[in-house]
Write a protein that holds these residues in place. Structure first.
Motif, PDB file in Angstrom:
ATOM      1  N   SER A   1       1.999 -25.612  -3.012  1.00 21.96           N
ATOM      2  CA  SER A   1       1.132 -25.920  -4.161  1.00 21.96           C
ATOM      3  C   SER A   1       1.087 -27.422  -4.365  1.00 21.96           C
ATOM      4  N   GLY A   2      -0.011 -27.907  -4.912  1.00 22.09           N
ATOM      5  CA  GLY A   2      -0.106 -29.325  -5.232  1.00 22.09           C
ATOM      6  C   GLY A   2       0.888 -29.702  -6.318  1.00 22.09           C
ATOM      7  N   PHE A   3       1.320 -30.948  -6.309  1.00 19.73           N
ATOM      8  CA  PHE A   3       2.288 -31.473  -7.278  1.00 19.73           C
ATOM      9  C   PHE A   3       1.765 -32.798  -7.804  1.00 19.73           C
ATOM     10  N   THR A   4       1.733 -32.953  -9.129  1.00 21.69           N
ATOM     11  CA  THR A   4       1.297 -34.202  -9.752  1.00 21.69           C
ATOM     12  C   THR A   4       2.242 -34.560 -10.879  1.00 21.69           C
ATOM     13  N   ALA A   5       2.578 -35.827 -10.982  1.00 26.55           N
ATOM     14  CA  ALA A   5       3.394 -36.336 -12.082  1.00 26.55           C
ATOM     15  C   ALA A   5       2.871 -37.726 -12.450  1.00 26.55           C
ATOM     16  N   VAL A   6       3.191 -38.164 -13.660  1.00 29.23           N
ATOM     17  CA  VAL A   6       2.785 -39.490 -14.119  1.00 29.23           C
ATOM     18  C   VAL A   6       4.024 -40.219 -14.627  1.00 29.23           C
ATOM     19  N   LEU A   7       4.239 -41.399 -14.097  1.00 26.88           N
ATOM     20  CA  LEU A   7       5.312 -42.268 -14.560  1.00 26.88           C
ATOM     21  C   LEU A   7       4.729 -43.234 -15.584  1.00 26.88           C
ATOM     22  N   ARG A   8       5.221 -43.204 -16.800  1.00 25.03           N
ATOM     23  CA  ARG A   8       4.813 -44.164 -17.828  1.00 25.03           C
ATOM     24  C   ARG A   8       5.877 -45.249 -17.848  1.00 25.03           C
ATOM     25  N   TYR A   9       5.473 -46.467 -17.470  1.00 23.54           N
ATOM     26  CA  TYR A   9       6.443 -47.540 -17.259  1.00 23.54           C
ATOM     27  C   TYR A   9       6.008 -48.799 -17.997  1.00 23.54           C
ATOM     28  N   PRO A  10       6.955 -49.546 -18.585  1.00 25.86           N
ATOM     29  CA  PRO A  10       6.606 -50.768 -19.322  1.00 25.86           C
ATOM     30  C   PRO A  10       5.939 -51.808 -18.428  1.00 25.86           C
ATOM     31  N   GLY A  11       4.941 -52.492 -18.975  1.00 22.69           N
ATOM     32  CA  GLY A  11       4.269 -53.570 -18.265  1.00 22.69           C
ATOM     33  C   GLY A  11       2.931 -53.160 -17.687  1.00 22.69           C
ATOM     34  N   ASP A  12       2.240 -54.150 -17.151  1.00 27.58           N
ATOM     35  CA  ASP A  12       0.935 -53.948 -16.526  1.00 27.58           C
ATOM     36  C   ASP A  12       1.126 -53.900 -15.015  1.00 27.58           C
ATOM     37  N   TRP A  13       0.970 -52.722 -14.426  1.00 24.67           N
ATOM     38  CA  TRP A  13       1.222 -52.498 -13.003  1.00 24.67           C
ATOM     39  C   TRP A  13      -0.067 -52.286 -12.205  1.00 24.67           C
ATOM     40  N   ARG A  14      -1.220 -52.648 -12.778  1.00 29.50           N
ATOM     41  CA  ARG A  14      -2.506 -52.376 -12.116  1.00 29.50           C
ATOM     42  C   ARG A  14      -2.691 -53.123 -10.803  1.00 29.50           C
ATOM     43  N   THR A  15      -2.064 -54.290 -10.627  1.00 38.64           N
ATOM     44  CA  THR A  15      -2.250 -55.044  -9.383  1.00 38.64           C
ATOM     45  C   THR A  15      -1.145 -54.785  -8.356  1.00 38.64           C
ATOM     46  N   ALA A  16      -0.234 -53.904  -8.680  1.00 41.90           N
ATOM     47  CA  ALA A  16       0.861 -53.595  -7.757  1.00 41.90           C
ATOM     48  C   ALA A  16       0.430 -52.519  -6.753  1.00 41.90           C
ATOM     49  N   SER A  17       1.092 -52.493  -5.620  1.00 37.89           N
ATOM     50  CA  SER A  17       0.935 -51.383  -4.673  1.00 37.89           C
ATOM     51  C   SER A  17       2.196 -50.528  -4.771  1.00 37.89           C
ATOM     52  N   PHE A  18       2.063 -49.253  -4.437  1.00 38.94           N
ATOM     53  CA  PHE A  18       3.154 -48.294  -4.651  1.00 38.94           C
ATOM     54  C   PHE A  18       3.471 -47.529  -3.376  1.00 38.94           C
ATOM     55  N   ALA A  19       4.727 -47.122  -3.282  1.00 35.00           N
ATOM     56  CA  ALA A  19       5.181 -46.287  -2.178  1.00 35.00           C
ATOM     57  C   ALA A  19       6.243 -45.343  -2.725  1.00 35.00           C
ATOM     58  N   GLY A  20       6.301 -44.151  -2.163  1.00 34.76           N
ATOM     59  CA  GLY A  20       7.318 -43.195  -2.574  1.00 34.76           C
ATOM     60  C   GLY A  20       7.507 -42.131  -1.519  1.00 34.76           C
ATOM     61  N   GLU A  21       8.744 -41.719  -1.344  1.00 34.27           N
ATOM     62  CA  GLU A  21       9.066 -40.728  -0.320  1.00 34.27           C
ATOM     63  C   GLU A  21      10.103 -39.737  -0.830  1.00 34.27           C
ATOM     64  N   ILE A  22      10.084 -38.567  -0.228  1.00 38.07           N
ATOM     65  CA  ILE A  22      11.146 -37.587  -0.385  1.00 38.07           C
ATOM     66  C   ILE A  22      11.911 -37.596   0.931  1.00 38.07           C
ATOM     67  N   ARG A  23      13.240 -37.673   0.827  1.00 36.70           N
ATOM     68  CA  ARG A  23      14.086 -37.696   2.018  1.00 36.70           C
ATOM     69  C   ARG A  23      15.211 -36.673   1.890  1.00 36.70           C
ATOM     70  N   ARG A  24      15.764 -36.290   3.014  1.00 38.76           N
ATOM     71  CA  ARG A  24      16.918 -35.373   3.011  1.00 38.76           C
ATOM     72  C   ARG A  24      18.109 -36.023   2.308  1.00 38.76           C
ATOM     73  N   THR A  25      18.369 -37.278   2.627  1.00 38.10           N
ATOM     74  CA  THR A  25      19.428 -38.069   2.008  1.00 38.10           C
ATOM     75  C   THR A  25      18.913 -39.502   1.924  1.00 38.10           C
ATOM     76  N   TYR A  26      19.556 -40.337   1.152  1.00 42.69           N
ATOM     77  CA  TYR A  26      19.156 -41.742   1.110  1.00 42.69           C
ATOM     78  C   TYR A  26      19.272 -42.330   2.507  1.00 42.69           C
ATOM     79  N   GLY A  27      18.172 -42.890   3.002  1.00 44.72           N
ATOM     80  CA  GLY A  27      18.132 -43.429   4.352  1.00 44.72           C
ATOM     81  C   GLY A  27      17.918 -42.375   5.420  1.00 44.72           C
ATOM     82  N   GLY A  28      17.786 -41.104   5.037  1.00 44.24           N
ATOM     83  CA  GLY A  28      17.641 -40.006   5.987  1.00 44.24           C
ATOM     84  C   GLY A  28      16.192 -39.721   6.360  1.00 44.24           C
ATOM     85  N   LEU A  29      15.985 -38.574   6.962  1.00 46.03           N
ATOM     86  CA  LEU A  29      14.687 -38.129   7.443  1.00 46.03           C
ATOM     87  C   LEU A  29      13.677 -38.013   6.302  1.00 46.03           C
ATOM     88  N   VAL A  30      12.470 -38.566   6.500  1.00 45.40           N
ATOM     89  CA  VAL A  30      11.400 -38.463   5.505  1.00 45.40           C
ATOM     90  C   VAL A  30      10.799 -37.068   5.571  1.00 45.40           C
TER      91      VAL A  30
END
Length: 126
Positions: free
Chosen positions: A17-46
């Motif tokens: 199923s599709g998954f959507t979430a919204v992070l509400r974070y202090p500051g203006d982040w409109r000019t930033a680029s974003f990345a995010g991953e799920i991994r088995r462990t920190y530094g592990g397989l993506v």
């Protein structure tokens, strides 16, 4: 400041199923680029890579809404359960980078996937 939020239990991703979430974070982040991953462990397989929607900034509260999501195909590829984590989930994080700045981690935590047993009812048998 790194926020922590766990998508586990009733908040777990449903496999297929599709998954959507919204992070509400202090500051203006409109000019930033974003990345995010799920991994088995920190530094592990993506296991999956998040996509991001348009950032909405509220000047009155000085906060940005940063939507992130996974498609149904993305969640189908993430295994349910875990043999490497005591909590039965995987790890994830969301990072942002402004031009000419170092990446900054905004959100991290555990994420689990619940198997979907009724998926075949909604698929085309052809």
């Amino acid at each position: 400041m790194v926020a922590r939020y766990d998508f586990v239990g009733e908040k777990a991703i449903i496999q297929g199923s599709g998954f959507t979430a919204v992070l509400r974070y202090p500051g203006d982040w409109r000019t930033a680029s974003f990345a995010g991953e799920i991994r088995r462990t920190y530094g592990g397989l993506v296991l999956a890579v998040f996509s991001f929607g348009a950032i909405a900034y509220n000047g009155l509260t000085n906060k940005s809404d940063i939507p992130f999501y996974l498609t149904a195909f993305d969640t189908q590829t993430v295994p349910h359960g875990s043999t490497t984590s005591r909590s039965g989930g995987w790890v994830y994080d969301i990072e942002a980078k402004f031009p000419d700045a170092d990446p900054q981690r905004l959100l991290q935590g555990m994420i689990s996937v619940s198997p979907q047993s009724t998926l075949s009812l909604f698929t085309n048998p052809t």
